[in-house]
Enzyme design. Sequence first.
Site, PDB file in Angstrom:
ATOM      1  CG  ASP A 333       3.720   2.617   3.989  1.00  0.00           C
ATOM      2  OD1 ASP A 333       2.578   2.150   4.644  1.00  0.00           O
ATOM      3  OD2 ASP A 333       3.703   3.883   4.110  1.00  0.00           O
ATOM      4  CD  GLU A 374      -3.098   2.204 -11.259  1.00  0.00           C
ATOM      5  OE1 GLU A 374      -2.878   3.379 -11.623  1.00  0.00           O
ATOM      6  OE2 GLU A 374      -2.537   1.872  -9.936  1.00  0.00           O
ATOM      7  CG  ASP A 563       3.716   9.943   2.898  1.00  0.00           C
ATOM      8  OD1 ASP A 563       2.740   9.450   3.714  1.00  0.00           O
ATOM      9  OD2 ASP A 563       3.868   9.684   1.515  1.00  0.00           O
TER      10      ASP A 563
END
Lengths: 727, 581
Positions: A333, A374, A563
């Site tokens: 990932d 962010e 997950d």
Amino acid sequence: MSASALARSQRKGNPHARHAHFHVKGHLLEGHIVKRAMVDALKKLDPRHQIKNPVMFVVWVGSVLTLGLFAQALSGHGEAKAPFILAISLWLWFTVYFANFAEAMAEGRGKAQADALRQAKKSIEAKKLESPSRSAPMRKVDSSQLRKGDIVLIEAGDLVPCDGEIVEGIASINESAVTGESAPVVRESGGDRSAVVAGTRVLSDWIIVRAAANPGETFLDRMISMVEGAKRHKTPNEIALNILLAALTIVFLLATVTLLPFSLFSVKVAGSGQPVTITVLVALLVCLIPTTIGGLLSAIGIAGMDRMIQANVIATSGRAVEAAGDVDVLLLDKTGTITLGNRQATKFHPAPGISEIDLASAAQLASLADETPEGRSIVVLAKEKWGLRERSVREMGAVFVPFSAHTRMSGVNVEERELRKGATDALDAYVQAKGGTFPDAVRATALTIAKQGGTPLVVASAPEAGAHSGTDSPAGSDMNRARVLGVVELKDIVKGGIKERFAELRAIGIKTVMITGDNPLTAAAIAAEAGVDDFLAEATPEAKLRLIRDHQSGGKLVAMTGDGTNDAPALAQADVAVAMNSGTQAAKEAGNMVDLDSNPTKLIEIVEIGKQLLMTRGALTTFSIANDIAKYFAIIPAAFAVTYPSLDRLNVMRLATPQSAIMSAVIFNALIIVVLIPLALRGIRYRALGADALLRRNLGLYGLGGIVVPFVGIKIIDVLLAFLHLA
Amino acid sequence: MSLHGLVQIALFFGAVFATTKPLGAYMARVFAREATFAGRVLGPLERLVYRAARIDHRAEMTWKTYALAALTFNLVGIVALYTLQRMQGILPGNPQAMGAVPPDLAWNTAISFVTNTDWQAYSGEATMSYFVQAAGLTVQNFVSAATGIAAAIALIRSFSRRNSQSIGNFWFDLVRATLFVLLPLACVVALVLASQGVVQTWDPYVTIPLVESTKDASGNTVAHQILALGPAASQIAIKHLGTNGGGFFNANSAHPFENPTPLSNFVEMWAIFAIPSALCFAFGKMVGDARQGWAVLAAMTVLFVPMIALCTLSEQAGNPALRNLPVDDVQSLLSAGGNMEGKEVRFGISASALFATVTTAASCGAVNAMHDSLTPLGGLVPMGLMQLGEVVFGGVGSGLYGILVFAIIAVFVGGLMVGRTPEYLGKKIESFEMKMASLVILIPASVVLVGTAVAVVTAAGQKGIANPGAHGFSEVLYAFSSAANNNGSAFAGLSVNSVFYNIATGLAMLIGRFGVMVPVLAIAGSLAKKKLVPPSLGTLPTHTLLFVTMLVGVIVLVGALTFIPALALGPIVEQIASSKS
């Protein structure tokens, strides 16, 4: 960025991710483990245990046989001097004991860990509910009575009584009993963080959980049995190696057994000398059969599992550990593995006619109340670049507009202005709806940023809807039009050192594939920066599954981490599937390993541990077989010294006497097991080299070394024996 | 080693390697059903065979069916050959009016020729009629060799197939190996040999007056000699090409009618190695990587070179027992020097040592000198080569499948050392393969050891031993090494035409042949089912010098470790003891 992607990156982007180790760590030969192993090794002398290992069983039989010969010698009818037979017999017993000790040592650490885990697995009082509702009638039962499908309520301060899935509620949980990580984690119903594990403690709030396993089948139970090695099955490769070792044992058994008639015949035709004794034949046999690898084989396997556990990875089978060494393709990932969990603002690109400081100021305002990483990074950048201090949003009377899936923007309403930030298309729509235009220059900037692997975040301002501001407000007419202020460039930060890591993997023939939800442009740029071999952009669970199947149909073995519940099909399909401990129950069940640290980079470590396990096995097998050459030179002239004295020419080591030669070989054979125990437990050093270079290295070390070492070792023992007048 | 000897070895290998590639490429085409020139010429004959035998040569077989077909075919061969020998007296083509072969000898010989061993407990010119030699023994020389090739081809095929239940068609492989490979080559070689003076006739034996009359043991004057003749050239060609080794005459290739000139000697040696080396190339070609074939061939050559050096040097050094006696055995212009006992003067030491090494490296067993008369170390070479499992070139087909099993074992250990579960040519080597590979190693080794042990402890076994001491032991060990590994040569000092040895070596040959071939076919069946793992940088390369070294190491270790104790009691002690006295 979509809502779910945001959530994902938040979850994985724990900048303080620690490698927590709950297990007993310490020196290989930790006192109490050694003590326990010494006792266990004695217990393992039971023939019912020995027979599981054909090589060592032959030694065991030899020990018993020589003990019998010793008794016979004591009664005066011995084939050789009683002390000699006894000495051989004792060293054979030592050989068996040392092999048992190696296995017991390997199991020892696992047992210590299992004890620690059992602490968490005491009986827990469970609050069983009749239906999944907080107001449903409740009954207190013991956790051992819970069955799959039962509903329980767990409140702050309670221990979680069973593995399960949260059906209602949200709670912070301390999972240190399982993971060793004491920082609490949040678990909530729905989504990918809904699994709870028995033995962990709810710290705040309450949850309603549906039990997912019967008692004795819980994750903790599985972990205990894995680390303890109780249900350890031999892995396929271990079985194959055992067959080879058994075949070699049979060959040597035949070679030594037939020596008796051969030597009887030789004595008869030579008319002189005496036939070889059974004691010597047993000694020869034990020296020739691969006792070194035979004695250490199971220890190597157990130690391999143990190293996995030290890396905080629980493998559901040894087979998975072995497969890890074989992996050809790693699916990684992007977020959390290749890049740091969150994107960070790196640059302001003002729109034409706007100063950079204005853009920075607006972007900062729009982000002040935005707690996403962010958002924080924009505030930080504004401060670093323009010294813009954080302003109190509340004092300014600003209203925070959170991100919504509908508008796909967030921002703030302040001083009769709307400040918005979001994706290009969302802001385009917004500005146009407000009567403004979206400058082409900004569009071009945004595209360039995306091409370079960044994320463009467009910032725009517009008069607040419904606010009546005078047409001649002091800030000028500009303030009254919706307009684009510019673009904030958010970039994925590729983890330091990851590129080198991938280069190493490439050198050992492993292909890396980056999986990301990004668009192909962005993905390609990050893939190039990180140095992966390939990438899968805009990845969906179906695309992932298809990719795995494609590689597998080409004969490759695929490893991945996952997950979420939607990862489950891909995890089930992958050959090595590592589920994050933070993930859902479904993901954990589909995978064949669980990473307690929930660290996706762990996959690389897992592959290395798998390879190391196989390499250790191969190296010690080679060493063991190569040892035989020296032992022949020690024993053959000694064994036939009484039949054909001229064979002493083969005694190239110039060993003192036939007895000392045989004793030295047997002693060396026993001691080498002890000497190699640390290597077997630790594994041989892993190096990221191509197969040819690795083979050259290991063949040189363990093949040539295996030929030379026993010549030296046997000679030294012989000199010592002669010096001490022991033989 | 003399210059003459070195040149001979160099020429020999030059000739063998010159034909390796063209012959190998041709065989690869033949078994891949590709068009060949021979196919156009012999195709009608091939189709006739299929039609006559009602064979569907395209029907794919599982390994079990394949093995069953091979076993059945060979069983029929044994019964037929036994019957022919027992009925010899009433069959035609028998100018010397030979009677029926005794049952124990007939059983031994039938097994011997069907298993490609050609162990001979009889003397050809005194026991077998022309008809039995031609229609019985020669036929088996062809089809036993073809059976070996078929099994090897099945194994090769299994490497290149994936997810396949079948490994080919036994009848197709058998017919093609016989008609397209062995028959044309045998025709050419037979003509060359006949040109050198090897006899080929159906006429009876001739009686000729001796130039100088002599006296026999009982003092009677002997003035005439009987010269045995027969259809020899046709049988001798295939005897070498098919690594059979069964001589038409008792003296085998030492007989002037079987191997008259140095040139015929050279051709016979080439013929032994031609197909085993070409099969290595065919292997590489058929698995799609020629380097793999060359690597296997390199391993064989690396094993061969020190053996030929040891044999030649030991023979040239002379008999160690004579060293302290006033005997001149130094090589000079006028004297071959060294140990000339049991060697033909027309071949000398180099050609005899080379022939002995070649014939035992490959499981041929033809001899042009008496191996029993080799020096102890010189004799250890042929014995050792057989005990390695007949994988140094080895029998046609059987040598290749033998060494591939060793390669599987080498890959198993080596593969682990590079941190992957082992794979060979993209096929994972797992427990089933290891089980079968273990059998391949265990079976011949145990037959040799147990057979020798039984022989030296029983009265029946001891009775045949001619020489006392360690050499007597070597004779027995050699006999069982030869039989169990399907070589067929002998330390002639042992009298083997007894009920005990006929039955014991018969069993040894049977177990040694099929006890290896069936597990090999089982490996083929299992490999064919597997998927192909594409190679990567992490895959153990099996075409490198390093792997060749490792393969050689495994073969030497497994062979040497098994037999060193026994060899120590035979040739090794003999050498040490005789050089001392």
